[in-house]
Design an enzyme around this catalytic site. Structure first.
Site, PDB file in Angstrom:
ATOM      1  N   LYS A 105      56.947  54.441 131.042  1.00 17.21           N
ATOM      2  CA  LYS A 105      57.993  54.921 130.125  1.00 17.21           C
ATOM      3  C   LYS A 105      57.343  55.535 128.891  1.00 17.21           C
ATOM      4  CE  LYS A 105      62.217  53.205 127.797  1.00 17.21           C
ATOM      5  NZ  LYS A 105      62.989  51.974 127.447  1.00 17.21           N
ATOM      6  N   SER A 130      67.915  52.355 128.703  1.00 18.27           N
ATOM      7  CA  SER A 130      67.211  53.528 128.260  1.00 18.27           C
ATOM      8  C   SER A 130      66.047  53.939 129.157  1.00 18.27           C
ATOM      9  CB  SER A 130      66.672  53.287 126.851  1.00 18.27           C
ATOM     10  OG  SER A 130      65.684  52.265 126.862  1.00 18.27           O
ATOM     11  N   SER A 174      67.675  47.532 128.838  1.00 17.42           N
ATOM     12  CA  SER A 174      67.135  48.845 129.199  1.00 17.42           C
ATOM     13  C   SER A 174      66.242  48.870 130.428  1.00 17.42           C
ATOM     14  CB  SER A 174      66.359  49.446 128.014  1.00 17.42           C
ATOM     15  OG  SER A 174      67.254  49.909 127.044  1.00 17.42           O
TER      16      SER A 174
END
Lengths: 484, 479
Positions: free
Chosen positions: B74, B149, B173
């Site tokens: 990420k 997210s 997330s």
């Protein structure tokens, strides 16, 4: 204070740079005067994702400060974030302590001629310093600068902030307090407290009130005074300014002021420090500081006797206020004095150290503990003089310089140079008699009451003995032999 | 030859150990798939270094345990020499000088970073639509969001662009996008994985965790990341090593199903899938008991005070002074305002303002302090529940993947996507989402929560259930 109608109420906040090797929350080395931005890392530059880690040595030094000031060490204290935007603050928050500081509620006793004074210590807490801004303009000031540059070397330096209760009443007391506090902090080794280099900075909160009142007036804050003299003069100027305001029927406005030591003027600061809501909240990146009580007890037991306590002890040994003050200026000088006083009369030792020894050494730029005049040798010298075996004049003018030069014991020098005092024996008596016999006219005048001629005869005897006679003994003999 | 991209990481490691493939071959296969733009999973690829590293590992006599298996990261995790933007314009082109501890540990174990995945800007969002750069599409339905997210990391694994990936979870997330993309996503106990190099959103909640195609892979990846990091004071010494789960039964296991999260607001299709999983728990020898988490109703409100408060300080460092783009202006204040005003997206600004307000003098007690008190109550709710049960179950997300653009105009409806996951984050507990079936052809996630440091228990139970559920994590049309 000039006007006895008012008294000042003064509290001091002191920032000292802790004598750690590395910064408060990262491993960068502390430095002074290195090229800009050579001691930085992702943490102290606030790169994305970097996290602070508390410097354990800073905690230890903070606790030492608290112990030296008689504070309670909090079983658990926390760091908070103090939020504001400024280019010298890379995270846009300063990690500081807020409502749960490391050390709480102590006191510091400082000495004045009229007696000891006690100042309450509100708290000691830890925080990190900001970076250094340089405004690239002709004046070096922000106004009109073409560009501003940031040097992050200083950013993240560990600081202890010591906050006092408003227990100080005069500008002189403020300076005396700070000076003696500095001695204590240096003694325990938590900081070099160098005001010129900024490793010790003081702010003063000042208000005035009518004498006899117990209410607190509106206070102003004098920022960043970097010498004892500036602190004294700044506070004096501020007290005078506040009295003038009140006398004119106006009211003191709460504000932050800067004292300009050149013009002696106080200017209000319009800076980041003002009108800010810092939005303090607990720093989630750090765990609370919870020192092991046994470890704190160990630190407490190992606390050295502070210079103020030593001063009190020295006065009890028969030294004057000033003797004690001078001899506790540094740990080295104190140790030197104590080692000497352990082997000779303390007051004599103080006199010799403060007087002849320092005078002699100051020409050479040396300190007493550095040269050949060891405490033992100084004590021997004092004993020789005390016993009448060596005249004070020869001790001062011949033996002391000779020790310094030759690295020999006083007795050896006395023997080598034949300086043994001609004290109370018949030899001295006959020399005095000869001096009287050789100068009958002066002898008659002295006998007639012209006392100033006593010196003349002492001089004659000294000349004849090569200074080895004890002046006091000579005096007595002249009077005895003249029957006056 | 088999399609390497359909493998689990475990399968890939076995194939590597057996000499059936090489790291270089794996990296090339996955990189080719990463270049496929259909899903918008990646913000940056690190092809050259990935290939070089693969060759390096292939040439080693003593291979590291992960043998050169690729991974996607990420874009909120700092990677030296590889852009780290947090999907924000304020970090456009920013290349870090250091690598996050968790990534460093995985690289040392022989994982190879393929690239950086898309996300909601600074991890704020539940659909990845707050990325300043691109949309990420759900591999199960390209018109739908992958969740957020960590949407890029979830989509990358679901679309077989990487066998596994790293996400971060602040209020859900990892778990929510795992649920929406039909894969496994795990948020460890707070403190398990170092946050050093994780660009902070809400420091007291952020945790790094794995996305994978199997529970065993998730456990395996986590096992290399846990443990004290001297650079993160909130990281902890890990008590017991993470073991690869083998359990097939749940004998004696008591699972509490949260009644508040099985009623109103939960899609019937989601509820049905979770109920089927609970029936499986009993078939496997476990017991299902209804439990209540009364304070969790305040989870979203609490979270949206604490997380923004922390983010308002965490994101203050992005001022254009030291790195990242800067909008020059005549005064310092103008420079701050222009830089931050132009380069932060609307959701980030909304939360910064919310958090600044919650911490403001005069409001602190009413908002921030009160939220911390409620947080304590939520922690107690869980503690009380765990006196009677071993694990707590609920849906991961109240709905399956929603349509792109469906919720962007209504922040509140977006926030409610995390209603099941947020209380767990506030309590700092370990939690996993595993796929438990389909609703209208879209994956449903089952959330399991354990007490702090019960990761091994959580993995064991999830593995047993996973085997019983038999969910195929490859979306239709990809196999």
């Amino acid at each position: 204070m000039s006007d006895a109608k008012y008294e000042a109420v003064i509290g001091i906040e002191i920032h000292v740079q802790l004598a750690t090797r590395t910064k408060m929350f990262c491993g960068c080395e502390l430095s002074f005067g290195d090229p800009p931005n050579t001691h930085t890392c992702p943490v102290c530059l606030a790169h994305p994702g970097a996290l602070p880690v508390t410097n354990a040595e800073a905690i230890r030094l903070g606790i030492m400060a608290g112990l030296a000031l008689g504070c309670d060490i909090a079983p658990e204290s926390t760091f908070h974030r103090k939020n504001y935007f400024y280019p010298d603050l890379p995270k846009a928050y300063q990690i500081s302590q807020f409502d749960e500081p490391l050390c709480i509620g102590g006191s510091f006793t400082y000495l004045q001629e009229e007696g000891p004074q006690v100042v309450g210590i509100t708290r000691v807490h830890l925080e990190e310093d900001a970076a250094k801004l340089q405004h690239l303009s002709a004046s070096g000031r922000r106004a009109g600068a073409e560009q501003s540059a940031v040097d992050f070397n200083r950013g993240g330096t560990p600081l202890a902030e010591i906050v006092t209760e408003p227990d100080i009443r005069t500008a002189q007391q403020a300076a005396d307090f700070l000076k003696q506090l500095r001695g204590t902090l240096r003694e325990i080794g938590i900081s070099d407290c160098n005001m010129e280099e900024g490793s010790m900075r003081a702010d003063a909160n000042v208000s005035i009130r009518p004498v006899g009142s117990t209410e607190l007036g509106t206070k102003t804050e004098l920022k960043n005074m970097n010498s004892f003299t500036f602190l004294r003069r700044g506070v004096e100027a501020e007290i005078a300014r506040q009295i003038a305001i009140v006398e004119a029927g106006d009211r003191v406005v709460q504000e932050t002021l800067h004292f300009d030591p050149v013009t002696e003027q106080l200017h209000p600061l319009r800076s980041k420090e003002e009108s800010h809501d810092y939005r303090y909240f607990p720093e989630p990146d750090l765990v609370p500081v919870a020192p092991d009580p046994a470890w704190v007890a160990e630190l407490r037991d190992a606390m050295p006797e502070g210079p103020v306590a030593r001063r009190v002890r020295y006065e009890a040994m028969g030294l004057t206020f000033e003797d004690a003050e001078v001899l506790t200026e540094s740990r080295e000088l104190s140790d030197y004095f104590e080692a000497t006083a352990a082997q000779a009369d303390a007051k004599q030792a103080a006199n010799w150290i403060r007087g002849d020894l320092r005078a002699l050494l100051s020409e050479r730029g040396e300190e007493p503990w550095q040269g050949h005049v060891t405490p033992t040798r100084l004590a021997q010298l004092i004993t020789l003089v005390d016993s009448g075996a060596l005249s004070r004049a020869n001790a001062r003018e011949v033996v002391l310089p000779a020790i310094l030069e030759s690295d020999k014991d006083p007795q050896a020098i006395v023997d080598e140079q034949g300086l043994g005092a001609i004290g109370d024996g018949d030899e001295l008596r006959s020399i005095v008699q000869t001096a009287i016999d050789d100068n009958p006219k002066q002898a008659e005048q002295l006998r007639g009451g012209q006392d100033k001629l006593l010196g003349f005869f002492v001089g004659q005897v000294m000349k004849a003995t090569g200074g080895r006679a004890d002046a006091k003994a000579v005096n007595e003999l002249i009077r005895e032999l003249l029957g006056s | 030859m088999m399609d390497a991209t359909q493998l689990t990481a475990e399968g890939a490691i076995k194939a590597l150990a057996a000499g059936e493939t090489s790291s270089a071959e794996l990296v090339d296969t996955y990189l080719a798939r990463c270049e496929d733009d259909r899903w918008g999973s990646f913000l940056a690829l690190d092809a050259e270094r990935a290939r070089a590293r693969a060759n390096e590992i292939d040439a080693m006599d003593e291979k590291p345990p992960l043998r050169g298996v690729p991974i996607a990261i990420k874009d909120v995790l700092s990677t030296e020499g590889l852009t780290t933007t947090c999907a924000s314009k304020i970090l456009e082109g920013f290349t870090p000088v250091y690598t996050a501890t968790c990534v460093e540990r995985l690289e040392r174990a022989g994982a190879i970073v393929l690239g950086k995945t898309n996300m909601d800007e600074f991890a704020m969002g539940s659909s990845t639509e707050n990325s300043a750069y691109q949309v990420t599409r759900n591999p199960w339905d390209l018109e739908r969001v992958p969740g957020g997210s960590s949407g890029g990391s979830a989509a990358a694994v679901a679309a077989c662009q990487a066998p596994w990936s790293l996400g971060t979870d602040t209020g859900g997330s990892i778990r929510q996008p795992a649920a929406l993309c039909g894969i496994v996503g795990m948020k460890p106990t707070y403190g398990a994985v170092s946050r050093y190099g994780l660009v902070a959103f809400a420091s007291s909640l952020d945790q790094v965790g794995p996305f994978a195609r199997s529970v065993r892979d998730a456990a395996h990846l986590l096992s290399f990341m846990v443990g004290k990091d001297p650079k993160d004071s909130t990281s902890v010494d890990w008590p017991d090593p993470i073991v690869l789960p083998t359990a097939e039964r749940l004998d004696g296991m008591r699972v509490g199903i949260v009644t508040e999260l099985m009623g109103e607001g939960i899609d019937p299709g989601v509820r049905a899938a979770v109920e089927r999983s609970m029936a499986l728990v009993e078939e496997l020898g476990g017991t299902v008991v209804p439990i209540s988490l009364p304070s969790s109703a305040h989870g979203i409100a609490t979270y949206y005070l604490i997380a923004p408060a922390e983010c308002s300080a965490n994101l203050a460092r992005f001022d254009g002074v030291r790195y990242g783009p800067r909008h020059e202006a005549d005064t310092l204040l103008d420079q701050y305002e222009l830089t931050r005003g132009e380069l932060f997206g609307p959701e980030v600004k909304r939360r910064i303002i919310l958090g600044t307000f919650a911490l403001a003098s005069g409001y602190y007690d009413a908002y921030y302090r009160r939220a911390q008190q409620v947080r304590t109550l939520i922690v107690r709710d869980f503690a009380t529940a765990f006196e009677n049960v071993d694990l707590i179950a609920s849906p991961t997300s109240p709905t399956v993947a929603f349509k792109l653009g469906e919720r962007t105009a209504d922040p509140m409806s977006m926030y409610l996507a995390d209603i099941c996951t947020v209380p767990v984050s506030l309590a700092g507990l370990p939690s996993i989402s595993i796929p438990c079936g389909l609703s209208d052809g879209l994956p449903v996630g089952l959330q399991l929560v354990g007490p702090a440091f019960s990761e091994n228990r959580l993995f064991a139970a999830s593995h047993a259930l996973e085997q019983a559920i038999g969910f195929n994590p490859t979306p239709p049309g990809l196999s």
